[in-house]
Design an enzyme around this catalytic site. Structure first.
Site, short mmCIF file in Angstrom:
data_model
loop_
_atom_site.label_atom_id
_atom_site.label_comp_id
_atom_site.label_asym_id
_atom_site.label_seq_id
_atom_site.Cartn_x
_atom_site.Cartn_y
_atom_site.Cartn_z
NE ARG A 114 -25.32 -2.19 -33.64
CZ ARG A 114 -25.20 -1.15 -34.43
NH1 ARG A 114 -25.75 0.00 -34.10
NH2 ARG A 114 -24.52 -1.23 -35.55
CD GLU A 171 -26.84 9.50 -32.47
OE1 GLU A 171 -26.18 9.41 -33.52
OE2 GLU A 171 -26.40 9.14 -31.35
#
Ligand SMILES: Cc1cc2nc3c(=O)[nH]c(=O)nc-3n(C[C@H](O)[C@H](O)[C@H](O)COP(=O)(O)OP(=O)(O)OC[C@H]3O[C@@H](n4cnc5c(N)ncnc54)[C@H](O)[C@@H]3O)c2cc1C
Length: 558
Positions: free
Chosen positions: A289, A377
């Protein structure tokens, strides 16, 4: 129904995504009473319910894979900054969580009785299980919600925006929240607290986030005395939908198509270009990414972008049958938007998607504040400078379970209950204030998102980061004079004001850590310091000292 102003449980879990729901289930399995609080509806806010496809896990049936391989790929993607203990935990415990979810009926896609596994960039083999047709996140959330419903020891409270953690002698003893639908402050006493509040990508103008992904957990942890690490590493998802207009679909929906069909990433001249940036793609989906984000933005800057400033993603070489096999009902939804992938390419560009940094924890998910744990997260360290596709759902489930277990262990050792005075300061902060007639929170949030996007986005410079810090601090300084008082049901101005407090503080953390790191590594790219500098192979830890942000370098744990 009106909510009592004082709640109590052995364990408080803040946030009900994958991490929070798993933490609550595990704490209850350990014999604790649990309050699972969320500012949104339980199990329907945040990122988990939006996740699309990949769940990275080394299932070793038939000798096809092993957690060691997954671990090696995770460390390599993290560019030297992963905390090995928690990265290992993610990879080693992943299979058990995926199987437990399987037993709970999540519905992982299967072929001939075996889990189907997709290949995703950065993994050395097909490793990602999924629930088909963009349905992984909804299925994961639904499965965990169904488990919660079976456990009477878990009290689920939605509409509760936690605004501060409560401390007694430096220990976390619960939290104070604003009950959004009631308008009143609520105190929650707990022997142990788990922060499972997800990430921060909503602070960017172009993002894949839901409305409540503002980085609340980072601000809460910081204010309570915990450390944050790796805050400079915000992952941009390279192929977020840009054009044509797409209604009722997620901007990151092209990922599953690429897992299955590859697809060609082309610049405005219809040339493949990834090879110019030290990687290759070749119509498959192998570029990580960070490299893809870099390559797309650089092509556009060089005047070789697609018409709206991104890149073309083309499946025009695929047949209708192949597209339908890969996308199922999604093809019909595309048709409703007037998009036929056999006849047209679509435009894509990077969008803020995930945050590698977060609350610093050890492998039991304990922060340095006694009684305070974090999961999902909200945690930093497992993925270092760049996350592999699919690692985020796995970390939510794995870290959630571990945090729930550790919090329950802490709660069982406690003998005293908390007195009300620890909540008084925050209750008073919420209650006081006078609405300023010219307070326009929407404009302030929009400005903040632009500051983050333009100066703290995928490419950074000293001048831009300093400009951003100046503006974030100025916005923060305006807030005390425009504070609305609590008392009104559904007071969006007050909720926005609380969000702005969080966003300005967390934005400052990201910008300050990015300014300090004078190199480019993974998702942190400095135009003025291109290339990775071996001397920067350490983490940055952030904490508050006398209300001021302090950044210290910190050796990557052995
Ligand atoms: C569109 C999209 C697609 C994705 N696809 C994938 C994928 O295919 N594979 C993958 O591995 N990862 C994917 N990710 C990333 C992954 O979904 C997340 O990293 C993961 O789900 C985070 O789980 P969590 O439980 O930590 O947080 P979340 O699921 O974000 O949950 C956090 C919860 O905390 C609540 N909350 C926040 N602040 C407060 C507060 N102050 N008080 C009370 N509650 C609060 C929120 O309302 C929310 O419900 C995707 C992310 C997005 C946005």
């Amino acid at each position: 129904m009106a909510l009592p102003q004082c709640l109590a449980a052995d364990v408080l879990v803040i946030g009900s995504g994958g991490a929070g729901m798993y933490a609550a289930i595990e704490a209850a399995r350990q014999g604790c009473s649990v309050i699972l609080a969320d500012r949104s509806l339980i199990g329907r806010g945040g990122a988990t319910v939006m996740a699309q496809m990949t769940v990275a896990v080394a299932l070793d049936e038939g000798g096809l894979d092993h957690p060691e391989h997954h671990y090696a790929d995770t460390l390599s993607a993290g560019r030297g900054l992963c905390d090995p203990a928690i990265a290992r935990l993610l990879c080693e415990e992943g299979p058990a969580r995926i199987r437990e979810m399987d037993g709970w009926g999540v519905g992982w896609a299967r072929e001939n009785g075996e889990f189907k596994r997709a290949f995703a960039p950065g993994h050395d083999r097909a490793r990602c299980v999924y629930v088909d047709f963009l349905n992984t996140g909804p299925a994961v959330s639904k499965t965990l919600r169904a488990q919660l419903n079976r456990i009477p020891e878990i009290r689920r409270v939605g509409d509760l925006l936690v605004s501060a953690l409560a401390l007694r002698d430096g220990e976390c003893v619960g939290a104070t929240a604003l009950h959004l639908s009631g308008g009143q402050p609520v105190s929650i006493a707990a022997d142990a607290t788990v922060l499972a509040t997800g990430g921060l990508t909503r602070m960017y103008r172009r993002n894949s986030a839901s409305a409540n992904m503002m980085g609340d957990g980072y601000a809460l942890a910081l204010a309570a005395g915990a450390e944050l690490i790796d805050m400079e590493f915000v992952q941009f998802f390279p192929i977020g939908h840009l054009a044509p207009r797409l209604v009722g679909m997620d901007p990151i929906m092209w990922d599953p198509f690429r897992y299955k069909l590859g697809g060609r990433l082309l610049n405005g001249r219809r040339e493949e270009f990834i090879h110019r940036y030290g990687s290759k793609d070749d119509g498959r989906y192998v570029v990580t990414r960070d490299v893809a984000t870099y390559a797309i933005i650089k092509e556009a800057e060089a005047g070789r972008g697609s018409p709206h400033g991104g890149a073309w993603l083309s499946f025009e070489h695929c047949s209708q049958a192949e597209l339908r096999a890969a996308g199922g009902p999604v093809i019909d939804r595309l048709a409703a938007n007037g998009i036929d992938l056999t006849k047209q390419a679509i435009e894509v560009a990077p969008i803020a998607h995930y945050h590698m940094g977060g609350v610093r924890v050890d492998a039991t998910m304990a922060t340095r504040v006694p009684g305070l744990y974090a999961a999902g997260e909200a945690v930093g360290g497992a993925n270092g400078a760049n996350r592999l596709s699919g690692n985020a759902i796995t970390e939510a489930l794995v870290f959630g379970r571990v945090a729930g277990k550790s919090a329950a262990g802490h709660a069982r050792r406690k003998v005293s209950k908390v007195d009300a005075s620890v909540f008084a300061k925050e209750e008073h902060r919420l209650a006081e204030g006078r609405a300023a007639p010219d307070f326009n929170p929407a404009a302030m949030v929009e400005e903040l998102q632009s500051v983050m996007q333009d100066d703290v986005g995928p490419f950074r410079t000293q001048a831009g980061l300093e400009r951003a810090l100046g503006r974030l601090r100025a916005l923060r300084a305006e807030l005390p004079s425009v504070k609305p008082a609590a008392g009104e049901a559904y007071d969006t101005a007050l909720a926005d004001w609380l969000d702005l407090c969080t966003l300005t503080r967390v934005g400052e953390c990201v910008a300050a850590a990015a300014l300090a790191r004078s190199e480019s590594r993974g998702a942190h790219q400095r135009e003025d310091f291109p290339g990775m500098d071996p001397q920067w192979a350490f983490n940055q830890a952030l904490s508050l000292a006398g209300g001021e942000l302090r950044i210290e370098s910190s050796a990557v744990p052995a």
